[in-house]
Write a protein that holds these residues in place. Structure first.
Motif, PDB file in Angstrom:
ATOM      1  N   GLU A 284      35.226  78.172  67.491  1.00 52.47           N
ATOM      2  CA  GLU A 284      35.685  77.548  66.256  1.00 52.47           C
ATOM      3  C   GLU A 284      36.143  76.114  66.497  1.00 52.47           C
ATOM      4  O   GLU A 284      35.837  75.204  65.725  1.00 52.47           O
ATOM      5  N   GLU A 285      36.878  75.909  67.601  1.00 53.18           N
ATOM      6  CA  GLU A 285      37.354  74.559  67.923  1.00 53.18           C
ATOM      7  C   GLU A 285      36.191  73.642  68.297  1.00 53.18           C
ATOM      8  O   GLU A 285      36.164  72.473  67.917  1.00 53.18           O
ATOM      9  N   GLN A 287      33.171  73.875  67.188  1.00 54.82           N
ATOM     10  CA  GLN A 287      32.456  73.552  65.955  1.00 54.82           C
ATOM     11  C   GLN A 287      33.185  72.469  65.153  1.00 54.82           C
ATOM     12  O   GLN A 287      32.551  71.621  64.522  1.00 54.82           O
ATOM     13  N   LYS A 288      34.510  72.485  65.200  1.00 52.14           N
ATOM     14  CA  LYS A 288      35.287  71.423  64.533  1.00 52.14           C
ATOM     15  C   LYS A 288      34.996  70.070  65.179  1.00 52.14           C
ATOM     16  O   LYS A 288      34.866  69.044  64.499  1.00 52.14           O
ATOM     17  N   ILE A 289      34.909  70.068  66.531  1.00 48.88           N
ATOM     18  CA  ILE A 289      34.612  68.821  67.243  1.00 48.88           C
ATOM     19  C   ILE A 289      33.224  68.317  66.874  1.00 48.88           C
ATOM     20  O   ILE A 289      33.021  67.118  66.646  1.00 48.88           O
ATOM     21  N   GLU A 291      31.653  68.832  64.114  1.00 53.81           N
ATOM     22  CA  GLU A 291      31.716  68.320  62.741  1.00 53.81           C
ATOM     23  C   GLU A 291      32.257  66.902  62.707  1.00 53.81           C
ATOM     24  O   GLU A 291      31.842  66.071  61.899  1.00 53.81           O
ATOM     25  N   LEU A 292      33.208  66.606  63.603  1.00 58.07           N
ATOM     26  CA  LEU A 292      33.722  65.240  63.697  1.00 58.07           C
ATOM     27  C   LEU A 292      32.630  64.274  64.074  1.00 58.07           C
ATOM     28  O   LEU A 292      32.555  63.155  63.575  1.00 58.07           O
TER      29      LEU A 292
END
Length: 296
Positions: A284-285, A287-289, A291-292
């Motif tokens: 999850e983390e 995937q957040k990176i 997305e950035l």
């Protein structure tokens, strides 16, 4: 200070002569928002054009495919006003480079500096202060204040703040400082992204007498001990700024490389399935990176 080489680069960025171009042949690079169209600045420029005409020519670049076409790099408000007035032609500067970013790096673009330059050019052309005041819908004292906007401000500081929205009274505070301290103050404001008058006054208050312009007074109500403490804090902040400035480039590169590596990892379907089963939180983390990276 501007070197002769720098001035040559600026001169080479434009064709040698200005050109009268049909307004219909000028293609804007962006649309003006409804907020801009209703702004005080738009109304002031419209009034100025009606009163004294175009003082600062728009900047265009030639279209590579259409010999009669031009792309508008700078002057979107001016050209929009001319269209609405029914004007058919306008004199423009023709840039030799096709990137607005390159042009904007070399020319002052913030509203207050643009207005200052416009006033100076108008006065050079013989426009009276009274006529300018009517055009900009302000009183004469305001025109005189803006005319002298950059008096006492060193060129290095003008270059630093030219793309920033700096209040006119903040510039007045910078004028109390000697040139080297002006540069330090401008760098501090940019680092903190704070250009308010109160912040500028705090920098002036924390400045030793030796770095103040003669006749500039310290802030009233402060004891000598408080002034010395502010000077110490200011020096400490300046050291931190220098340290951050030195490390920023390598730190930024490390972050970019790390984000790129994580993004490539997530391109592996097998790896994503494995992480989803055994390391869902980490996935999850990651995937957040990723997305950035897409957002950037």
């Amino acid at each position: 200070m501007k070197t002769s080489a720098h001035m040559s680069l600026v001169q080479l960025a434009f064709e040698m002569t200005s050109l009268r171009i049909p307004v219909a042949n000028i293609m804007p690079l962006r649309q003006l928002s409804p907020a801009v169209l209703k702004s005080v600045k738009y109304a002031q420029i419209a009034a100025s054009i009606a009163e004294v005409g175009i003082i600062e020519p728009p900047v265009v670049v030639r279209d590579e495919k259409d010999p009669n076409g031009f792309h508008l790099l700078d002057g979107h408000i001016r050209v929009d006003i001319l269209r609405n007035r029914g004007e058919t032609e306008v004199v423009c500067l023709v840039a030799t480079e096709d990137e607005a970013f390159t042009y904007n790096k070399r020319v002052s673009r913030i509203a207050i500096v643009q207005e200052h330059r416009m006033i100076l050019k108008a006065i050079e052309k013989g426009v009276s202060e009274e006529r300018l005041a009517r055009a900009l819908n302000v009183n004469i004292s305001s025109i005189r204040h803006k005319r002298a906007l950059l008096d006492g401000i060193c060129q290095e500081v003008v270059d630093l703040i030219k793309d920033r929205h700096v209040p006119i009274n903040t510039i007045g505070e910078l004028r109390k400082l000697k040139p080297f301290r002006q540069i330090e103050a401008a760098e501090l404001m940019i680092t903190m992204n704070r250009f308010s008058v109160s912040y500028a006054r705090s920098i002036v208050a924390a400045t030793p007498e030796s770095q103040l312009v003669r006749g500039s007074k310290s802030v009233k109500g402060l004891t000598l001990q408080q002034i010395e403490m502010m000077e110490s804090e200011s020096a400490s902040l300046d050291r931190e700024f220098r340290a951050i400035e030195q490390d920023y480039g390598s730190d930024h590169l490390d972050v970019v490389l790390a984000i790129g590596y994580v993004t490539r990892l997530l391109e592996s379907a097998a790896l994503v399935r494995h992480m989803a089963q055994h390391h869902a939180g980490i996935l999850e983390e990651f995937q957040k990176i990723a997305e950035l990276q897409k957002a950037a």
